[in-house]
Structures are given as structure tokens and as C-alpha cells.
Scaffold this active site. Sequence first.
Site, PDB file in Angstrom:
ATOM      1  N   LYS A   1       0.829  -1.207   0.000  1.00  0.00           N
ATOM      2  CA  LYS A   1       0.000   0.000   0.000  1.00  0.00           C
ATOM      3  C   LYS A   1       0.862   1.255   0.000  1.00  0.00           C
ATOM      4  O   LYS A   1       1.892   1.318   0.682  1.00  0.00           O
ATOM      5  CB  LYS A   1      -0.901  -0.041   1.237  1.00  0.00           C
ATOM      6  CG  LYS A   1      -1.955   1.046   1.329  1.00  0.00           C
ATOM      7  CD  LYS A   1      -2.874   0.790   2.521  1.00  0.00           C
ATOM      8  CE  LYS A   1      -3.979   1.835   2.597  1.00  0.00           C
ATOM      9  NZ  LYS A   1      -4.954   1.515   3.685  1.00  0.00           N
TER      10      LYS A   1
ATOM     11  N   SER B   1      -9.675   1.917   2.568  1.00  0.00           N
ATOM     12  CA  SER B   1      -8.757   2.718   1.775  1.00  0.00           C
ATOM     13  C   SER B   1      -7.695   1.884   1.078  1.00  0.00           C
ATOM     14  O   SER B   1      -6.913   2.386   0.280  1.00  0.00           O
ATOM     15  CB  SER B   1      -8.058   3.744   2.682  1.00  0.00           C
ATOM     16  OG  SER B   1      -7.280   3.079   3.678  1.00  0.00           O
TER      17      SER B   1
ATOM     18  N   SER C   1     -10.469  -1.140   6.470  1.00  0.00           N
ATOM     19  CA  SER C   1      -9.806  -0.801   5.210  1.00  0.00           C
ATOM     20  C   SER C   1      -9.046  -1.933   4.549  1.00  0.00           C
ATOM     21  O   SER C   1      -8.573  -1.783   3.420  1.00  0.00           O
ATOM     22  CB  SER C   1      -8.863   0.394   5.416  1.00  0.00           C
ATOM     23  OG  SER C   1      -9.601   1.580   5.566  1.00  0.00           O
TER      24      SER C   1
END
Length: 427
Positions: free
Chosen positions: A70, A146, A170
Site C-alpha cells: 500500500k 482505503s 480498510s
Amino acid sequence: MMTAGEVAEQIRTGQVTSREVTEQLLARIAADTEVNAVVEVRPEYALAAADAADRTQPTGPLHGVPMTVKDAIDVAGLHTTWGNPAFAEYVADRDATVVERLQRAGAVIVGKSNVHMMLADFGQTANEVYGRTNNPADHSRTPGGSSGGSAAALAADLTYLEYGSDLVGSIRLPAAYCGVYGLRPTNGLVPQRGFQVPGTPYLPSELPNLSTIGPLARSAADLRIALRATAGPDAPYSWQLTPPRHRRLQDFRVGVVTDHPAAPVSSDVGDAMAATIDRLARSGAKIAEGWPDDVDPSRQAEEFGDQVGLFFALHGGEPTELTVDELLATERARMIARAKWQRYFEDVDVFLCPTSFTVAFSHGSTIIGGQPHEAQVFWIAHASLIGNPALSMPIGRTEDGLPVGAQVIGPWHEDDTAITFAELLAG
């Protein structure tokens, strides 16, 4: 596409080389014009690392396996933007602890996956730096957020393994919407050094930290591999993954809840959950329906919301207006909730429920199936509040081909019990 574990085995046995696998992955990333999940790559470094892996004997479980992480997790030499134009030029000068450990396990970090702006939305992944990420199953729909880039990259065959973060679902929500596996580990199990907003220091804290970082993968077995490689405190402390309670599906005692008025599930989710529980019953596993004794799920979801507010106040957001007595009452409520679930897990091995009340929805939706966007929080709130391990696993698809996810919550610090259950349930 193969799992990370399968690729590692083929590299180990000489069926493929790390360079071949890495070249193919980089080509797929370069060819993607629709999903926009992987937003930065380092081809020269990746190919050099792959060549180095091919010249040496495998020493780690991810030897030669190319993967992404990420955007918000630091990788030396790559940008860490958090999707914020203010950090668009920021380049990390050292690897996060999880990146160090993944590379020590043999992984080749080829690049970064997209995030929502400042990780501020659990239902969307879009920002002004890299744009919007689309769900590989339907480009008009969200991959969740996210860590939407993480889940979408796996679903679109743009990576073999991912590492994301989970504060308000997330990891779990994107995993459910994209049809992959995603684990929120036990709170504090994976060090978070290198997962900070650019310019802010890493501050280890004994205070409760709702945010966790954890793996996303194409199989439950890959979650276990990644967790073993990355979990545990920094030196000189040590840690070992607790063995699963059972190794046969029929031996598990499974708590089950499939619906709740606070976030009523869609027919697609309900049908998939029912079919999964039927399959579980046929396996011989013992099923216990209902929430733990004395647990008010709506109240615990509200308590989680209170904790999120405190989390942001602790990390530089709006200051809390709570008095000391109110703060203590909030923390006491969290500890009471954890104690109730700990008693529950004395008689039950895992708790199975929806990851979300819905499947992936259209980009930008604020009302989803007649419910507000915030209703996505209900099903993920309970594990987050108490800090227990929780993973999302795919359990089917709708007639339109959209993935449906179920959530497996495990006992405190027994992550492998949840992982093993998911692995066995997937068959």
C-alpha cells in the site's frame, strides 16, 4: 493466477525463475489501463532483485515472489503520498518494518498500490495524485477503501501478495468487494514503523491503537505466510504464531450471525451466507447461532465510533472534548467488550458473519441499497473495537459476477485459528 505460496514453490523447485515471474507481472501492470491499482513501480530494481533471487538458494517462504504494498507504507526509494498532493514528491529514505521483513522472507517489492486520500474513506479509493481505482469485477464500481488498490491489484492479477492497513475495515471491506482474502491481525501484532504520514515520527505507544497493518492475498494460506514473515515485536522481543485450535473443519465450534437491523444484508449477501453455513453444517462443524451473551452489537458499534474519534485526536486530529472521567468510561467500555468476547471464545473457536451488508457499489454512492454509506462500518466494528484478528474471505459471487465476502473473527492472538478455518472452509 497462482497464489504467492504456489509461485514460491515453483521458484524453489526450478519450474520457473523469479525473473520470468517478475517480468510477466510488470508487463501486466504496464498493460493495465482500466483498474489503476498499482500506481508506482520500480522495474530495474525488481528485475535486479529477481536475478539475485535466482542466483541464490531459497531461504525464505517468499523467495523470489514479486509483490506490492500500500502507498502509505514506506519503501525506500519510492513515493509515500497517502494520496495527498501535499506529499506527492515525498520519497521514503528507509523501508517500513513490514517491508524489511517481507524482503527478508525473500519477497521482491515491485511497487505501490493506490489508496484513498489520507486513507480517509473505507468505501472508496480515489485521490488527486493517482486518480481512482476501479473494481476489476465491474469498473463502474468501487473496490472499497482505503486499501482498495491492494485488493484490486490482487483481483486483477497485478500482484501476488499485498500489505495494507485497517482502521475502519480498510483491509476487510476491499477484500470482500474484490473477492480476495484480507486479514486484520490482532492489535499490535505487526509493527507499524514506516506507516506514518510523511514528516511525522514513529511513536510506539502503549495506548490502544485501533489501526493495524496486515496482508491481503489470494488464499488463506498466503495470509499465514505473510503474517509469519511480518508479525512480532521489534528486537529484542520475540513472538511465535500460536497454532490453530483445530486442523479439521468438523472439529470447529463456529458462532454464526447473518443479519442485523443496524445493517440489514442484501439478498445477495444473505444467500451467500446461507449457502456457506449450510456447507459448514454438512461438514459436521458445531454451529452456535447468535451474538455472544450480553453483547449489544449496536452499542458496541457506537463504542467503536467513540474509539475512532479518540484515535484521530491522539494522532493530531480534532481534539476530544471528553472529560477525564468520560475518557476512562470509554476505555472501560472497550475492556468490558473485550472480556465478553474472550469468554465467548472459551466455548467457540471462530465467529462467522458478513464483512459488509452489500457487494461492491457504484463509485461515489452515498446511499447503498437504501442504507447510508456509513452502514458499512457495522459489521467490521466489533473485531476492531476489541482488537481481535478478523479476516474477510470470498464465499461466492452474484449473478452479475460481483464477489461476496464473509468475515471470520478469531480469538485474541490466535490469528492462525481464523486463517486455518477460512482455509478449510474454502476447501
